[in-house]
Write a protein that holds these residues in place. Structure first.
Motif, PDB file in Angstrom:
ATOM      1  N   SER A 132       0.844  -1.187   0.000  1.00 22.91           N
ATOM      2  CA  SER A 132       0.000   0.000   0.000  1.00 22.91           C
ATOM      3  C   SER A 132       0.884   1.243   0.000  1.00 22.91           C
ATOM      4  O   SER A 132       2.109   1.163   0.127  1.00 22.91           O
ATOM      5  CB  SER A 132      -0.897   0.004   1.235  1.00 22.91           C
ATOM      6  OG  SER A 132      -0.115   0.226   2.387  1.00 22.91           O
ATOM      7  N   GLY A 133       0.261   2.397  -0.088  1.00 27.32           N
ATOM      8  CA  GLY A 133       1.000   3.659  -0.019  1.00 27.32           C
ATOM      9  C   GLY A 133       1.709   3.797   1.316  1.00 27.32           C
ATOM     10  O   GLY A 133       2.815   4.336   1.396  1.00 27.32           O
ATOM     11  N   GLU A 143       5.693   4.387   1.931  1.00 24.41           N
ATOM     12  CA  GLU A 143       6.158   5.540   2.714  1.00 24.41           C
ATOM     13  C   GLU A 143       7.058   5.077   3.861  1.00 24.41           C
ATOM     14  O   GLU A 143       8.087   5.692   4.142  1.00 24.41           O
ATOM     15  CB  GLU A 143       4.970   6.311   3.261  1.00 24.41           C
ATOM     16  CG  GLU A 143       5.382   7.587   3.957  1.00 24.41           C
ATOM     17  CD  GLU A 143       4.187   8.412   4.405  1.00 24.41           C
ATOM     18  OE1 GLU A 143       4.420   9.358   5.169  1.00 24.41           O
ATOM     19  OE2 GLU A 143       3.052   8.123   4.001  1.00 24.41           O
ATOM     20  N   ALA A 144       6.695   3.974   4.521  1.00 28.39           N
ATOM     21  CA  ALA A 144       7.521   3.442   5.601  1.00 28.39           C
ATOM     22  C   ALA A 144       8.884   3.010   5.078  1.00 28.39           C
ATOM     23  O   ALA A 144       9.912   3.238   5.721  1.00 28.39           O
ATOM     24  CB  ALA A 144       6.817   2.265   6.277  1.00 28.39           C
ATOM     25  N   LEU A 145       8.918   2.421   3.892  1.00 26.59           N
ATOM     26  CA  LEU A 145      10.183   2.020   3.286  1.00 26.59           C
ATOM     27  C   LEU A 145      11.036   3.241   2.970  1.00 26.59           C
ATOM     28  O   LEU A 145      12.236   3.260   3.251  1.00 26.59           O
ATOM     29  CB  LEU A 145       9.923   1.203   2.019  1.00 26.59           C
ATOM     30  CG  LEU A 145      11.147   0.743   1.258  1.00 26.59           C
ATOM     31  CD1 LEU A 145      12.019  -0.161   2.125  1.00 26.59           C
ATOM     32  CD2 LEU A 145      10.733   0.014  -0.006  1.00 26.59           C
ATOM     33  N   ALA A 146      10.433   4.287   2.411  1.00 25.46           N
ATOM     34  CA  ALA A 146      11.176   5.514   2.100  1.00 25.46           C
ATOM     35  C   ALA A 146      11.731   6.149   3.370  1.00 25.46           C
ATOM     36  O   ALA A 146      12.885   6.610   3.392  1.00 25.46           O
ATOM     37  CB  ALA A 146      10.279   6.500   1.360  1.00 25.46           C
TER      38      ALA A 146
END
Length: 125
Positions: free
Chosen positions: A74-75, A79-82
Motif C-alpha cells: 500500500s501507499g 512511505e515506511a520504506l522511504a
C-alpha cells in the motif's frame, strides 16, 4: 489439450491467472480471479496482461480482488520504506568504539565520512 488454461492474448503462452468479462450495457470491463471453467465470451489473461489492461475511452474497468492472492504494497508500506531509507542515510554520531550499538571512535586520519566512504588525511600532513 493442456490442463492449464493459457492467456487469450495472441502469441502469449503464459498461464492464465484472471478472467476478463465485458458488460456492454454498462460500458464496463470486469477483471476478476480466474473463472472455474472457460466460457466462450470471457477472456483468460496472464498476470502481465491483466496488470496492463486498459479499457476503451468512456469505459470503466472494475478489478475484483482475489482473496487468495498475496496483498500488494500500500501507499503506507512504500512511505515506511522511504522513511527507513532516509533514516539509514543520515550521518551517525561518532565517538566510542562502534560495537554493540555504541558510538564509533573517530579515526585521527579520517577527515570526513559519507555512508561507507571515508576521506583520509594524507600521511605527509
Amino acid at each position: 489439450m493442456s490442463p492449464v488454461r493459457r492467456c487469450s492474448r495472441t502469441a502469449c503462452g503464459r498461464p492464465a491467472v484472471a478472467t476478463l468479462t465485458y458488460v456492454y450495457a454498462d460500458s464496463t470491463a470486469v477483471l476478476g480471479p480466474l473463472a472455474t471453467y472457460a466460457e466462450p465470451h470471457c477472456y483468460d489473461l496472464c498476470a502481465e496482461h491483466s496488470e496492463r489492461l486498459t479499457a476503451p475511452r468512456g469505459w470503466e474497468v472494475v478489478r475484483l480482488s482475489d482473496p487468495s492472492a498475496p496483498p500488494r504494497p500500500s501507499g503506507d508500506d512504500l512511505e515506511a520504506l522511504a522513511n527507513a531509507v532516509r533514516e539509514a542515510a543520515r550521518p551517525h554520531d561518532r565517538g566510542g568504539d562502534g560495537r554493540n550499538g555504541g558510538p564509533q571512535t573517530a579515526d585521527p586520519m579520517e577527515v570526513a565520512r559519507r555512508g561507507h566512504l571515508r576521506v583520509l588525511r594524507s600521511p605527509d600532513s
